[in-house]
Motif scaffolding. Structure first.
Motif, PDB file in Angstrom:
ATOM      1  N   ARG A 156       0.842  -1.192   0.000  1.00  0.00           N
ATOM      2  CA  ARG A 156       0.000   0.000   0.000  1.00  0.00           C
ATOM      3  C   ARG A 156       0.880   1.246   0.000  1.00  0.00           C
ATOM      4  NH1 ARG A 156      -4.171  -0.369   4.406  1.00  0.00           N
ATOM      5  NH2 ARG A 156      -2.376   0.046   5.757  1.00  0.00           N
ATOM      6  N   ASP A 159      -0.305   7.039  -0.909  1.00  0.00           N
ATOM      7  CA  ASP A 159      -1.583   7.644  -1.319  1.00  0.00           C
ATOM      8  C   ASP A 159      -2.734   6.640  -1.273  1.00  0.00           C
ATOM      9  OD1 ASP A 159      -1.073   6.017  -3.459  1.00  0.00           O
ATOM     10  OD2 ASP A 159      -1.063   7.605  -4.973  1.00  0.00           O
ATOM     11  N   GLY A 160      -2.494   5.442  -0.717  1.00  0.00           N
ATOM     12  CA  GLY A 160      -3.568   4.482  -0.522  1.00  0.00           C
ATOM     13  C   GLY A 160      -3.758   3.471  -1.635  1.00  0.00           C
ATOM     14  N   ARG A 161      -3.009   3.578  -2.712  1.00  0.00           N
ATOM     15  CA  ARG A 161      -3.119   2.583  -3.779  1.00  0.00           C
ATOM     16  C   ARG A 161      -2.363   1.312  -3.382  1.00  0.00           C
ATOM     17  NH1 ARG A 161      -2.526   5.864  -9.535  1.00  0.00           N
ATOM     18  NH2 ARG A 161      -4.134   7.438  -9.117  1.00  0.00           N
ATOM     19  N   ARG A 185      -8.698   0.226  -5.403  1.00  0.00           N
ATOM     20  CA  ARG A 185      -7.474   0.997  -5.589  1.00  0.00           C
ATOM     21  C   ARG A 185      -6.267   0.091  -5.811  1.00  0.00           C
ATOM     22  NH1 ARG A 185      -7.717   6.219  -4.574  1.00  0.00           N
ATOM     23  NH2 ARG A 185      -5.561   6.413  -3.887  1.00  0.00           N
TER      24      ARG A 185
END
Length: 271
Positions: free
Chosen positions: A97, A100-102, A170
């Motif tokens: 992860r 930026d959360g992707r 994501r």
């Protein structure tokens, strides 16, 4: 006419096989150029290389990308049926992860099968906490219908399936990465080595198929000529051709076999 029809079919088959080998060689040439251009490049931020989750182009294969974030240790799985160096084993696939959360799937190397043959004896754990990772891009694999895997394993590295498994929207689905380096030292599996730059034997195989077709055509021509002479033995032109061939055989330099036969014939045989 029957032999001619067989020759046509054989020649067409040789042509297709030769063309296929030329195409295979061209694929290897393109692949070698891609490895040479990308493998040793400076790592680029993953956002620059893959601006969207589905982004990926074949020309990007082996490109190093840099990610900052942390591994999702609890989501780690094994890709089964992965031979390496002639031995069966698994690839360690750990979701990463980013800040930026992707989520990007990282292949942390190969490990051999264990004593149970369906699971490794030990699986190296990824580093915990913030880490900087460099990985080389590889495309998502195709899904194979009907192929299953035990709990904690997957049959193919099909990234859309990963996205469903993680229940997240994501997850990068265009490409995953082969681990090249981690900022926090940790045990890994055997990392994928640099691919060998080779074109294989495709060019020689392509020419071999062409030669096979030429040999077959030559054999048919000789066969037709011999059959014509046999069927037209009384034709003056055939007799003249045979006479010239006989003279050429007489004039040619005797071979070692001819000399040996002559010597054996000159030795008197006992009755």
């Amino acid at each position: 006419m029957g032999y001619f029809a067989v020759l046509v079919v054989f020649a067409v088959a040789c042509g297709f096989l030769s063309h296929w080998q030329f195409e295979r060689r061209e694929e290897k040439v393109v692949e070698n150029a891609r490895i040479t251009a990308n493998y040793d490049r400076e790592p680029v931020p993953i956002d620059d290389a893959l601006p969207t989750l589905a982004s990926y182009d074949a020309s990007q294969e082996w490109t190093p990308v840099q990610l900052r974030g942390e591994y999702l240790v609890d989501e780690q799985v094994l890709a089964r049926a992965r031979p390496f160096g002639g031995y069966p084993g698994f690839e360690i696939l750990t979701p990463f992860r980013t800040d930026d959360g992707r989520v990007f799937i990282v292949d942390r190397g190969w490990i051999p099968t264990g004593s149970t043959q369906d699971y490794p004896d030990a699986v190296p754990a990824p580093p915990e906490g913030p880490v900087v990772v460099v990985a080389r891009l590889k495309p998502s694999e195709a899904q194979i219908p009907g192929r299953s895997a035990p709990e904690g394993q997957i049959a193919t590295i099909h990234l859309p399936t990963f996205a469903e498994r993680l229940g997240a929207d994501r997850v990068y689905t265009g490409a995953y990465g082969l681990l090249a380096a981690e900022s926090v030292p940790a045990e890994t599996g055997s990392l994928t080595p640099r691919p060998e730059l080779t074109e294989g034997n495709h060019l020689s195989y392509a020419f071999q198929w062409i030669i096979f077709a030429i040999i077959a055509a030559t054999g048919l021509v000789l066969g037709i000529r011999n059959e014509y002479r046999h069927r037209n033995a009384d034709d003056p032109k055939v007799r003249e051709a045979r006479r010239r061939e006989a003279e050429r055989r007489k004039r040619r330099r005797p071979t070692d076999s001819d000399i040996e036969d002559e010597l054996l014939d000159s030795v008197p045989h006992e009755r």
